[in-house]
Scaffold this active site. Sequence first.
Site, PDB file in Angstrom:
ATOM      1  N   GLU A  50       0.830  -1.209   0.000  1.00 28.96           N
ATOM      2  CA  GLU A  50       0.000   0.000   0.000  1.00 28.96           C
ATOM      3  C   GLU A  50       0.865   1.261   0.000  1.00 28.96           C
ATOM      4  O   GLU A  50       0.630   2.192  -0.769  1.00 28.96           O
ATOM      5  CB  GLU A  50      -0.928   0.016   1.226  1.00 28.96           C
ATOM      6  CG  GLU A  50      -1.981  -1.089   1.250  1.00 28.96           C
ATOM      7  CD  GLU A  50      -2.976  -1.027   0.102  1.00 28.96           C
ATOM      8  OE1 GLU A  50      -3.039   0.002  -0.600  1.00 28.96           O
ATOM      9  OE2 GLU A  50      -3.686  -2.021  -0.113  1.00 28.96           O
ATOM     10  N   ASN A  54       1.344   3.857  -3.178  1.00 35.66           N
ATOM     11  CA  ASN A  54       0.976   5.270  -3.057  1.00 35.66           C
ATOM     12  C   ASN A  54       2.055   6.189  -3.614  1.00 35.66           C
ATOM     13  O   ASN A  54       1.752   7.195  -4.268  1.00 35.66           O
ATOM     14  CB  ASN A  54       0.696   5.624  -1.598  1.00 35.66           C
ATOM     15  CG  ASN A  54      -0.707   5.245  -1.191  1.00 35.66           C
ATOM     16  OD1 ASN A  54      -1.520   4.851  -2.018  1.00 35.66           O
ATOM     17  ND2 ASN A  54      -0.993   5.348   0.104  1.00 35.66           N
ATOM     18  N   ARG A 108      -8.322   3.205  -8.167  1.00 35.31           N
ATOM     19  CA  ARG A 108      -7.988   3.326  -6.748  1.00 35.31           C
ATOM     20  C   ARG A 108      -9.270   3.218  -5.932  1.00 35.31           C
ATOM     21  O   ARG A 108     -10.347   3.598  -6.397  1.00 35.31           O
ATOM     22  CB  ARG A 108      -7.308   4.659  -6.428  1.00 35.31           C
ATOM     23  CG  ARG A 108      -6.127   5.055  -7.287  1.00 35.31           C
ATOM     24  CD  ARG A 108      -4.883   4.164  -7.240  1.00 35.31           C
ATOM     25  NE  ARG A 108      -4.746   3.233  -6.171  1.00 35.31           N
ATOM     26  CZ  ARG A 108      -4.331   1.972  -6.342  1.00 35.31           C
ATOM     27  NH1 ARG A 108      -4.068   1.494  -7.514  1.00 35.31           N
ATOM     28  NH2 ARG A 108      -4.189   1.182  -5.324  1.00 35.31           N
TER      29      ARG A 108
END
Lengths: 149, 101
Positions: A50, A54, A108
């Site tokens: 994650e 990002n 997303r």
Amino acid sequence: MKTKASNEVTLEFPSHSSNEAFARSAAACFVSQMDPTLNELEDIKTSVSEAVTNVIVHAYPDSIGKIVMKLRVYPGNMLELTVKDQGRGIADVDQARVPMFTTGGEERSGMGFTIMESFMDQLSVRSVPGRGTTVTMKKKLMPRIKSTK
Amino acid sequence: MEIQAKSADRNLLLEFCGELDHHGARGALREVELAIDAALPRMLVMDFAGVTFMDSSGIALILRAQQRMQLLDGSLQVRNVPGQARRVLDAAGIGRLVNIK
Ligand SMILES: Nc1ncnc2c1ncn2[C@@H]1O[C@H](COP(=O)(O)OP(=O)(O)O)[C@@H](O)[C@H]1O
Ligand SMILES: [Mg+2]
């Protein structure tokens, strides 16, 4: 006062999306010295995924930039994981952490920070718009009874 | 990430194989949408038995598929979710929005 890490590693790599899998495997490899359970290992790999995703998607949307990932082990089987970029930054961190909030497209979900929060014990996000973001996560791993044989 | 589509009687089965992260899912959304638009199914089943890793990129894929099925007045079921992916869905509370078997 700061306690000293008993072991640490720093990895620096460019924000190619193929490095998501590399970052997960590298983290899992380092963490194996802490004798994690399978669930703990999966939680850490997911959180790495994650945070690194990002950076790739949000911090450097139109370019390839530098990602620095640090893993540190502290006494008491405590893991600290930081993922740092020098990208676009986040103007409102509290808003970014709200479940389902995303500035990304339809690919997303806005659930990245929620998952990091849920899988790790602590999450902190420091960001300066235009300068970059540092995400720090901590997780205490279960003490395992060492087999004597 | 590989996606196998099988369709019969306006039921569409999509079998996912590989790592469902941002890298692995590139193009997957488009593929799923194209498969839905070609089959116009009443029921879509996403079979995750072959998913070896999933992060929140998989959540987006499931939610977009669900929206597309709602436009068609159809339904979605997500099946055979391995343990790691299941915990990701649970942490995000997706079980309240999507039918997971
Ligand atoms: N490293 C980063 N640099 C810039 N913006 C970021 C970074 N990490 C997160 N963000 C911002 O926080 C939002 C929420 O992130 P997240 O919870 O992971 O959801 P998602 O990645 O699905 O958008 C992102 O949409 C983005 O606006
Ligand atoms: Mg994210």
